[in-house]
Design an enzyme around this catalytic site. Structure first.
Site, PDB file in Angstrom:
ATOM      1  N   GLU A   1     -46.524  73.715  64.170  1.00 41.36           N
ATOM      2  CA  GLU A   1     -46.624  72.754  63.073  1.00 41.36           C
ATOM      3  C   GLU A   1     -47.677  71.703  63.383  1.00 41.36           C
ATOM      4  O   GLU A   1     -47.676  71.101  64.459  1.00 41.36           O
ATOM      5  CB  GLU A   1     -45.266  72.076  62.863  1.00 41.36           C
ATOM      6  CG  GLU A   1     -45.067  71.519  61.484  1.00 41.36           C
ATOM      7  CD  GLU A   1     -44.598  72.582  60.493  1.00 41.36           C
ATOM      8  OE1 GLU A   1     -44.347  72.225  59.336  1.00 41.36           O
ATOM      9  OE2 GLU A   1     -44.497  73.769  60.875  1.00 41.36           O
TER      10      GLU A   1
ATOM     11  N   TYR B   1     -34.910  70.780  45.921  1.00 40.79           N
ATOM     12  CA  TYR B   1     -35.467  72.124  46.081  1.00 40.79           C
ATOM     13  C   TYR B   1     -34.434  73.063  46.707  1.00 40.79           C
ATOM     14  O   TYR B   1     -34.238  74.189  46.246  1.00 40.79           O
ATOM     15  CB  TYR B   1     -36.721  72.055  46.945  1.00 40.79           C
ATOM     16  CG  TYR B   1     -37.371  73.396  47.191  1.00 40.79           C
ATOM     17  CD1 TYR B   1     -38.136  74.001  46.198  1.00 40.79           C
ATOM     18  CD2 TYR B   1     -37.217  74.049  48.408  1.00 40.79           C
ATOM     19  CE1 TYR B   1     -38.731  75.237  46.414  1.00 40.79           C
ATOM     20  CE2 TYR B   1     -37.805  75.285  48.630  1.00 40.79           C
ATOM     21  CZ  TYR B   1     -38.566  75.870  47.638  1.00 40.79           C
ATOM     22  OH  TYR B   1     -39.146  77.094  47.855  1.00 40.79           O
TER      23      TYR B   1
ATOM     24  N   CYS C   1     -41.921  72.575  23.889  1.00 38.51           N
ATOM     25  CA  CYS C   1     -42.881  72.444  22.798  1.00 38.51           C
ATOM     26  C   CYS C   1     -43.134  73.810  22.184  1.00 38.51           C
ATOM     27  O   CYS C   1     -43.329  74.800  22.895  1.00 38.51           O
ATOM     28  CB  CYS C   1     -44.187  71.849  23.333  1.00 38.51           C
ATOM     29  SG  CYS C   1     -45.566  71.952  22.181  1.00 38.51           S
TER      30      CYS C   1
ATOM     31  N   ASP D   1     -36.714  67.510  48.905  1.00 36.67           N
ATOM     32  CA  ASP D   1     -36.270  68.701  49.623  1.00 36.67           C
ATOM     33  C   ASP D   1     -34.848  69.072  49.215  1.00 36.67           C
ATOM     34  O   ASP D   1     -34.513  70.252  49.077  1.00 36.67           O
ATOM     35  CB  ASP D   1     -36.311  68.451  51.134  1.00 36.67           C
ATOM     36  CG  ASP D   1     -37.694  68.677  51.715  1.00 36.67           C
ATOM     37  OD1 ASP D   1     -38.630  68.919  50.925  1.00 36.67           O
ATOM     38  OD2 ASP D   1     -37.837  68.582  52.943  1.00 36.67           O
TER      39      ASP D   1
ATOM     40  N   LYS E   1     -36.829  70.243  63.479  1.00 35.75           N
ATOM     41  CA  LYS E   1     -37.647  70.860  62.432  1.00 35.75           C
ATOM     42  C   LYS E   1     -38.728  69.858  62.031  1.00 35.75           C
ATOM     43  O   LYS E   1     -38.453  68.886  61.332  1.00 35.75           O
ATOM     44  CB  LYS E   1     -36.787  71.241  61.228  1.00 35.75           C
ATOM     45  CG  LYS E   1     -37.552  71.974  60.136  1.00 35.75           C
ATOM     46  CD  LYS E   1     -36.621  72.393  59.007  1.00 35.75           C
ATOM     47  CE  LYS E   1     -37.381  73.161  57.936  1.00 35.75           C
ATOM     48  NZ  LYS E   1     -38.401  72.325  57.258  1.00 35.75           N
TER      49      LYS E   1
END
Length: 704
Positions: A182, A46, A445, A43, A126
């Site tokens: 959630e 990210y 590549c 996380d 959260k």
């Protein structure tokens, strides 16, 4: 995330290249996390990618990509589920990592709202699970959908009905109510599930989040019913009447309707109280019995939430204050290099398994060759210049229960004779030369479609949701058919009905297939012989061309014949076709080079021509303009606005189809001047541009 050169030191070319790299990395991370429930970066990594992307966009607004990750939510949909269009979008959240960023968020809210008194906020854990939207009509659960890409989710209604603490009937609810929250799995239930998996000789889940997501997305509801899923409610979507006037009262209303809400939710008055609640929740984190990765703050007054509204992918009135990462030391046993769809060579650390934050991890991202060598892509030292070698003891961290990154190296424990790692200069899959272009942080590549790894990854992209979206042909099926030589390029997919419906080799005789599923696939393939132009352009898998860019290209050229002819005639850096390509809003030199180069490579060109022979490509739709008195007009706001903030006025104008400019020119159509308007109002008068006051503006747009 590697240490990067400061954004304010980047040249325009470097910034464009960096935005392209970040868009690709974020898209790959979104797909791994949201679609496959198998995240490949932490996380924290990210978040760092998105933060750097945003910082570069703010420094170089003219380079903002049409497919900017800042405008995207979630990932592609999983295979096998019907699609559900969300009546109200399910967005992601902006992230904060310290008090300063929280204070900055609050200050931005105050600036946006203009004159506002004391603000109240809610703070809640959260939850690290899978977002779910529940639609109730007349008190009965009629639909459950995952977030998906924020606009469209997966219909998991029957699976959701098996969740014990999720009510299927509500007493006293509005006639229409979408409840959002959630789905998660407790630590205790996760351990028990993995125990059963191990006893049955089945694959173990990496963490509770993956277990919850995988369990909810089962095609057989009986499997979901056997998994101990739970649900926290914390928000709502479409509704026929308001739940309450404030966030905390609305949550209390959800609890009264029978939903489980988080008991750690608190009402706070400012940054100090928010930070105190963040610290308190983090203190209790280990004892909660379920995974959380931060605290979410929301403006409590729902009327203010409505005024604040939304950015492209996040609400202005909420933010997630993330927890710090968790660390552990382990030994690096090897480095593997994987090849992606665009040929990027990505090194992956193979670690001696270690427990980090309660999860056993054995892999970590190493980003690229510079990161391994102890420097960033501009040659600046990171980790004090310490390189990474096989056999080293490395510090890894995880944040969000996913594969970690290598944060540091212990040189005192480096084995004698450990050799510096030599990054391959040829592709490990096909042997083609792997080159690193100026401004790019990765080696790629050059094999193109002759590279097996690129072949299969591009085929997966070709059948993805936003591309050809062929029902029954997902990533797993593509891999199996490619592995056995049945498909090598997109055109081969359209040959499947002719080659494998009859004869010795039949699709229906393959493992996992039958007559009905084979015929269904053949029918789906036939249905996709007619395809929209923007889908085809996106499906080609050309580097830097995302969904939004594909739509822009389709709209500009109108037809496949015009697009193909322009790309074939275009030359990089010169000529009318090149200039025409660059004239498209959102297309820069990096993206244009990628497009033109692809159409001039022999293997790529042959594959495109073979594919086009199977297709009828629909011309691009000409969208009707937004019906408003300011649609298509260039508007300038100047002076003090007394009934709304400048940001609020700008957002409203853009929503009505206007283009808002910060300066007056001969192209300006309308100036809205409040008290204190100075040089801009004078310039507008000199140019004969229509000028109105704030009340006139509100009457014009119908908000008076």
């Amino acid at each position: 995330m590697q240490d990067e050169r400061p954004v304010d030191q980047l040249t325009e070319a470097e910034a464009a290249a960096e935005l392209a790299r970040l868009a690709e990395a974020i898209e790959a991370a979104n797909t791994a996390y949201h679609t496959h429930d198998a995240p490949q970066i932490s996380d924290a990594d990210y978040d760092a990618l998105r933060l750097r992307n945003r910082a570069i966009e703010e420094q170089f607004p003219e380079l903002r990509r049409s497919d900017s990750p800042s405008d995207r939510v979630g990932g592609a949909l999983a295979e096998g589920f019907a699609k559900v269009r969300h009546e109200v979008r399910m967005l992601s959240l902006e992230n904060a990592f310290d008090l300063a960023e929280v204070e900055d968020w609050i200050e931005r809210i105050r600036r946006y709202l203009g004159h506002v008194g004391d603000l109240l906020f809610t703070a809640e854990p959260k939850i690290d699970g899978l977002s779910l939207s529940l639609r109730y009509e007349k008190g009965r659960l009629v639909q459950a959908a995952t977030r998906g890409d924020g606009e469209t989710g997966e219909n998991v209604t029957e699976n959701a009905r098996t969740i014990a603490d999720l009510p299927t009937e509500l007493d006293g609810a509005p006639d229409l109510l979408e409840v959002r929250g959630e789905v998660y799995m407790s630590h205790e239930d996760f351990a028990a599930l993995n125990g059963r998996q191990e006893a049955a000789g089945q694959r173990l889940f990496a963490n509770p989040r993956n277990a919850a997501a995988g369990s909810l997305r089962q095609l057989d509801p009986a499997v979901t019913a056997s998994r101990p899923l739970r649900f926290f409610a914390y928000a709502w979507g479409a509704h026929s009447e308001p739940l309450a006037a404030t966030q905390h009262e609305a949550i209390a209303r959800l609890a009264a309707l029978g939903f489980t809400t988080n008991p750690l939710t608190r009402l706070c008055t400012g940054p100090e109280e928010l930070l105190a609640q963040h610290a308190e929740i983090e203190r209790q984190r280990a004892a909660l019995g379920y995974d959380i990765d931060g605290v979410v703050y929301k403006v409590d007054d729902l009327a203010l939430q409505r005024r604040l509204g939304f950015r492209a992918s996040t609400p202005r009135w909420a933010i997630a204050h993330k927890f710090a990462a968790q660390l552990a030391w382990t030994q690096l046993e090897g480095i593997d290099v994987q090849v992606g769809r665009t040929g990027a060579l990505s090194p992956v650390a193979r670690l001696k398994p270690v427990t980090v934050g309660g999860v056993v991890v054995a892999n970590a991202t190493l980003h690229n060759e510079d990161y391994i060598a102890g420097r960033d892509s501009k040659g600046q030292e990171i980790r004090g210049g310490k390189d990474i070698r096989v056999g080293d003891w490395v510090q890894v961290y995880r944040a969000g229960d996913v594969i970690p990154k290598v944060a540091d190296v212990d040189l005192d424990r480096r084995p004698e004779g450990a050799a510096p790692y030599r990054f391959p200069e040829t592709c490990p899959e096909c042997g083609s030369e792997a080159i690193r272009e100026p401004g790019d942080s990765v080696r790629r590549c050059t094999g193109g479609l002759i590279c097996p790894a690129q072949q299969v990854e591009r085929l997966k992209h070709f059948v993805s949701r936003a591309a050809f979206d062929i029902e029954g042909l997902g990533a797993k099926q593509v891999e199996a058919l490619w592995r056995d030589g049945w498909i090598r390029q997109p055109a081969d997919i359209f040959e499947l009905p002719n080659r494998y419906r009859e004869g010795i080799q039949r699709l229906e005789n393959r493992e996992g297939w039958g007559r009905k599923s084979a015929e269904n696939l053949f029918a789906a393939i036939e249905a996709r012989r007619r395809i929209a132009l923007h889908r085809l352009i996106f499906a080609l898998g050309i580097r830097h061309v995302g969904e939004t860019t594909a739509t822009l290209l389709a709209t500009h050229y109108g037809s496949w014949a015009a697009f193909e002819a322009a790309m074939t005639r275009a030359e990089v850096g010169a000529g009318p076709e090149w200039q025409d390509l660059l004239s498209i809003d959102g297309v820069g030199a990096v993206l244009a080079t990628s497009l033109v180069t692809a159409f001039h490579q022999e293997a790529e060109r042959a594959a495109v021509e073979a594919l086009a022979a199977h297709l009828t490509v629909e011309d691009a739709e000409v969208r009707a303009p937004v019906a408003s008195p300011v649609a298509g007009r260039i508007v300038v706001f100047t002076g003090t606005l007394e009934k709304m903030s400048r940001a609020e006025a700008k957002a409203r104008a853009e929503a009505l189809g206007a283009k808002v400019s910060g300066s007056v020119s001969a192209r300006t159509d309308l100036v809205v001047a409040g008290p204190g308007a100075g040089s801009k109002a004078k310039q507008a008068a000199a140019l004969g541009i229509e000028t109105i006051d704030e009340d006139g503006w509100l009457r014009l747009i119908g908000d008076a």
